[in-house]
Design a protein around this motif. Sequence first.
Motif, PDB file in Angstrom:
ATOM      1  N   ILE A 426       0.843  -1.190   0.000  1.00 34.35           N
ATOM      2  CA  ILE A 426       0.000   0.000   0.000  1.00 34.35           C
ATOM      3  C   ILE A 426       0.886   1.250   0.000  1.00 34.35           C
ATOM      4  CG2 ILE A 426      -1.945  -1.139   1.103  1.00 34.35           C
ATOM      5  CD1 ILE A 426      -1.039   0.020   3.757  1.00 34.35           C
ATOM      6  N   PHE A 427       0.299   2.376  -0.384  1.00 33.12           N
ATOM      7  CA  PHE A 427       1.072   3.618  -0.496  1.00 33.12           C
ATOM      8  C   PHE A 427       1.137   4.299   0.874  1.00 33.12           C
ATOM      9  CE2 PHE A 427      -1.057   3.034  -4.694  1.00 33.12           C
ATOM     10  CZ  PHE A 427       0.088   2.676  -5.408  1.00 33.12           C
ATOM     11  N   ALA A 428       1.872   3.671   1.795  1.00 34.91           N
ATOM     12  CA  ALA A 428       1.883   4.101   3.186  1.00 34.91           C
ATOM     13  C   ALA A 428       3.249   4.604   3.607  1.00 34.91           C
ATOM     14  CB  ALA A 428       1.440   2.961   4.106  1.00 34.91           C
ATOM     15  N   GLY A 429       3.239   5.699   4.348  1.00 35.72           N
ATOM     16  CA  GLY A 429       4.406   6.237   5.016  1.00 35.72           C
ATOM     17  C   GLY A 429       4.015   6.572   6.447  1.00 35.72           C
ATOM     18  N   PHE A 430       4.600   7.621   7.012  1.00 38.09           N
ATOM     19  CA  PHE A 430       4.294   7.968   8.404  1.00 38.09           C
ATOM     20  C   PHE A 430       4.974   9.276   8.777  1.00 38.09           C
ATOM     21  CE2 PHE A 430       8.285   5.748   8.387  1.00 38.09           C
ATOM     22  CZ  PHE A 430       9.043   6.294   9.415  1.00 38.09           C
ATOM     23  N   ARG A 431       4.537   9.827   9.883  1.00 37.17           N
ATOM     24  CA  ARG A 431       5.260  10.908  10.553  1.00 37.17           C
ATOM     25  C   ARG A 431       5.332  10.554  12.031  1.00 37.17           C
ATOM     26  NH1 ARG A 431       2.942  16.098   9.019  1.00 37.17           N
ATOM     27  NH2 ARG A 431       1.838  14.990   7.361  1.00 37.17           N
TER      28      ARG A 431
END
Length: 442
Positions: A426-431
């Motif tokens: 999935i097109f997932a990242g984070f902060r």
Amino acid sequence: MTSIDDLGTDRLRDHVAAQLTRSRARSAALTDAVDEHDLVRQHSKLMSPLVWDFAHIGNQEELWLVRDVGGREPVRSDIDELYDAFKHSRSSRPELPLLGPAEARRYVAEVRDKVFDVLETTRFEGRRLLDGGFAFGMIVQHEQQHDETMLATHQLRVGAPVLDAPPPPPGSPLPVSEVLVPGGYFTMGTSTEAWALDNERPAHQARTDPFFIDTAPVTNARYAAFIDAGGYTDERWWSEAGWAHVQQAKLVAPRFWERVGAEWYRDRFGVVAPVVPDEPVVHVSFHEAEAYAKWAGKRLPTEVEWEKAARFDPATGRSRRYPWGDEEPTELHANLGQRHLQPAPVGAYPAGASALGVHQLIGDVWEWTSSDFHGYTGFEVFPYAEYSQVFFGPEYKVLRGGSFGADPAAVRSTFRNWDYPIRRQIFAGFRCARDAEAAELS
């Protein structure tokens, strides 16, 4: 801003028709981009064949809009079980007697013709399913969500590139790396957004302690520093489940990354190029996000914290629909709708910043939070349990914000996504976030 509730019947009907047409154009573009062999083959056991997604879109539209809302006779009741997402796992779907590409296209076109007939005579009242055109909005969002899923299938596809889009706008330096979010209560969720789905409801008061949150998502450069520091080989940074998964899956970097000499490259929709340092990192799992945050001396935000950073306006005390205000997203606010086929560099959307000064909360990458997926107090299943309720529990982690592949119709500051913590396609990242210390509040 004019809300859906204020449109009136004729304008609402026009709005629904435009959203249905726009969604179908995207579905057609994603399926027309490849030949029949690529449509029917399974590019990954994590994903359905593209032709299954396409016919499933039509089947859901038939079930809800043709049969339920319209009260019409079925178009193809014989295929309902084939396209029931709960009857067959993704890995088993290629073995089913699915509609071929040409038959699937005829089917979804016939369904859509009947839907437009239904739309012409529908009164948007008398049933909760019809209020504000909810059933139509639900189907628009369903199609756009499957379009993002099909885009993820394209990312897993092997072969010559078939998708193209212009690059996103350039980034710009941000004045600070993190923002203080004040403690206290705010309104979370919604009871008024006409097309909000059941897990976004009801609006309720939620509280946070003061905390700091990153001004922007974690970038490729920052994540590469974690890799170079031995992040994937140091058990200290990982949860027990995360470390077991790293070992079992032999993870060494985000998915689709490969080191060539001293430089990292990434494969994006068949195009291999150097990793862009100031883009948000994408295709990382919850476990990887959590490990990075611990290595950086921080943590992932809770879902409540994420929504407060996105919606809370300290000047008025109210919660906005979007970080920038109540108006619908434009290309100046956020990277959405498959417009650029990649995350935009940090600082690319100053007009999309929240009232607190947090950037790129909507679009670019879905953002992992530390929260398990569950219903809010007062949650009610609507219109079916299989959309949300069956996924409640500790197995799924909540993601927020939407990606470059998510559509504006299916993204807002209350929208909730969820997935297994090991998922990386999935097109997932984070902060990151961190607790505010007393000395920092004085």
